[in-house]
Design an enzyme around this catalytic site. Structure first.
Site, PDB file in Angstrom:
ATOM      1  N   ILE A  19      -3.283  23.579  78.162  1.00 32.87           N
ATOM      2  CA  ILE A  19      -4.574  22.891  78.222  1.00 32.87           C
ATOM      3  C   ILE A  19      -5.055  22.529  76.822  1.00 32.87           C
ATOM      4  CG2 ILE A  19      -7.006  23.164  78.839  1.00 32.87           C
ATOM      5  CD1 ILE A  19      -6.106  24.965  81.156  1.00 32.87           C
ATOM      6  N   ASP A  38      -3.616  27.625  66.446  1.00 33.83           N
ATOM      7  CA  ASP A  38      -2.787  28.350  67.398  1.00 33.83           C
ATOM      8  C   ASP A  38      -2.106  29.524  66.706  1.00 33.83           C
ATOM      9  OD1 ASP A  38      -1.623  27.405  70.384  1.00 33.83           O
ATOM     10  OD2 ASP A  38      -0.391  28.900  69.353  1.00 33.83           O
ATOM     11  N   VAL A  62      -7.070  34.419  67.337  1.00 36.01           N
ATOM     12  CA  VAL A  62      -8.480  34.607  67.685  1.00 36.01           C
ATOM     13  C   VAL A  62      -8.863  36.075  67.792  1.00 36.01           C
ATOM     14  CG1 VAL A  62      -8.584  32.381  68.887  1.00 36.01           C
ATOM     15  CG2 VAL A  62      -8.114  34.476  70.197  1.00 36.01           C
ATOM     16  N   SER A 140     -13.339  29.745  83.522  1.00 36.90           N
ATOM     17  CA  SER A 140     -12.471  29.671  84.696  1.00 36.90           C
ATOM     18  C   SER A 140     -13.345  29.749  85.924  1.00 36.90           C
ATOM     19  CB  SER A 140     -11.475  30.840  84.695  1.00 36.90           C
ATOM     20  OG  SER A 140     -10.799  30.955  85.932  1.00 36.90           O
ATOM     21  N   TYR A 153      -8.597  39.806  84.654  1.00 31.61           N
ATOM     22  CA  TYR A 153      -8.785  38.441  84.147  1.00 31.61           C
ATOM     23  C   TYR A 153     -10.153  37.917  84.569  1.00 31.61           C
ATOM     24  CZ  TYR A 153      -8.059  33.414  83.516  1.00 31.61           C
ATOM     25  OH  TYR A 153      -8.184  32.098  83.134  1.00 31.61           O
ATOM     26  N   LYS A 157     -13.617  36.725  82.347  1.00 28.09           N
ATOM     27  CA  LYS A 157     -14.315  35.449  82.486  1.00 28.09           C
ATOM     28  C   LYS A 157     -15.765  35.646  82.908  1.00 28.09           C
ATOM     29  CE  LYS A 157     -10.769  33.074  81.205  1.00 28.09           C
ATOM     30  NZ  LYS A 157     -10.786  32.383  79.908  1.00 28.09           N
ATOM     31  N   VAL A 186      -4.746  25.796  87.172  1.00 31.37           N
ATOM     32  CA  VAL A 186      -4.226  24.660  86.412  1.00 31.37           C
ATOM     33  C   VAL A 186      -2.715  24.809  86.240  1.00 31.37           C
ATOM     34  CG1 VAL A 186      -4.458  23.299  84.295  1.00 31.37           C
ATOM     35  CG2 VAL A 186      -6.424  24.575  85.178  1.00 31.37           C
TER      36      VAL A 186
END
Length: 272
Positions: A19, A38, A62, A140, A153, A157, A186
């Site tokens: 994405i 990245d 990150v 998400s 997960y 979110k 996705v």
């Protein structure tokens, strides 16, 4: 009326693939100056190279404060102050909650939650000083739902949604916009081996288009597809037993869906 993003400096985390790469491509196509960050520095530079002279690639982890700060500093020095930060980097482990490795849980929270918090905490004050800026986070549909097999997960979110809701209020009237994009499943390596439930499989381009659209015309929450938001809102008004029945019909069981899938290569690279 939607504005133009031509000439804006747009920085994308996790922009070397999936994405993130599509977001970088669509932003560049719309005339933005794009910084691709990245953990895989080569993929970041390859993506930027493919976009032309208006893009540059940078190493970015990150989960590391110094790395994120260095990324923001380097982009500002090379390309100018960042107008839009797209918090895109994310990882996902799929399976039954009691088989999830502790290392995978920690990695998801480190990237999906702390990575977003770090990006906002480091970038937003710079934007506030200038009186303008925009932070777009790829959340998400799991921010609203919690599919079986994606418990941790989904928790990451949900945490992101709560954090951004609070920060948005703190930044009210400062000129800094906060936005969340909440896509369904996705077609990327992150979601390989999972099911879509009642919704159609999305392409990375659809998410990227939503990002460019929200940069042009900021709004806080965008769901992709659009009906997810109203569906969740309406279902929240139903009695629990009816809501359970509706959600079980609409939301995929990822424990069952991923049972025969081999996600080992992705999970080894993404989650350690």
């Amino acid at each position: 009326m939607a504005g133009s993003i031509r000439g804006l400096v747009v920085a994308v985390t996790g922009g070397g693939a999936g994405i993130g790469r599509r977001i970088a491509e669509h932003a560049a196509r719309a005339g933005a100056i794009v910084a691709v960050g990245d953990r895989d520095e080569q993929s970041a530079r390859d993506t930027a190279s493919a976009l032309g002279a208006s893009a540059r690639g940078y190493p970015l982890d990150v989960t590391d404060e110094a790395s994120f700060r260095g990324f923001l500093d380097a982009v500002a020095a090379d390309l100018g102050p960042i107008d839009v930060l797209v918090n895109n980097a994310g990882v996902m482990w799929v399976g039954a909650f009691d088989t999830e490795p502790e290392q995978a849980t920690e990695a998801m929270f480190a990237v999906n939650v702390l990575g977003v918090i770090r990006g906002v905490r480091l970038a937003a004050p710079r934007m506030r000083e200038r009186g303008r800026g925009h932070i777009v986070t790829i959340a998400s549909a799991a921010s609203k739902l919690a599919p079986p097999g994606e418990a941790s997960y989904a928790a990451t979110k949900h945490a992101v949604a709560g954090y951004l809701t609070g920060v948005r209020e703190e930044l009210h009237a400062t000129g800094v916009q906060i936005s969340m994009i909440m896509p369904g499943v996705v077609d990327t390596e992150l979601a390989s081996g999972t099911a879509t439930g009642a919704a159609k499989l999305l392409s990375p381009d659809q998410v990227a288009q939503a990002v460019v659209k929200v940069i042009r015309a900021p709004r806080f929450v965008t769901t992709v597809p659009g009906y997810i938001g109203p569906l969740v809102a309406v279902s929240g008004l139903l009695p629990q037993r009816i809501r359970d029945r509706l959600m079980r019909a609409m939301v995929p069981d990822q424990v069952a869906a991923s049972a025969g899938a081999d996600r080992s290569d992705y999970q080894k690279r993404a989650l350690g």
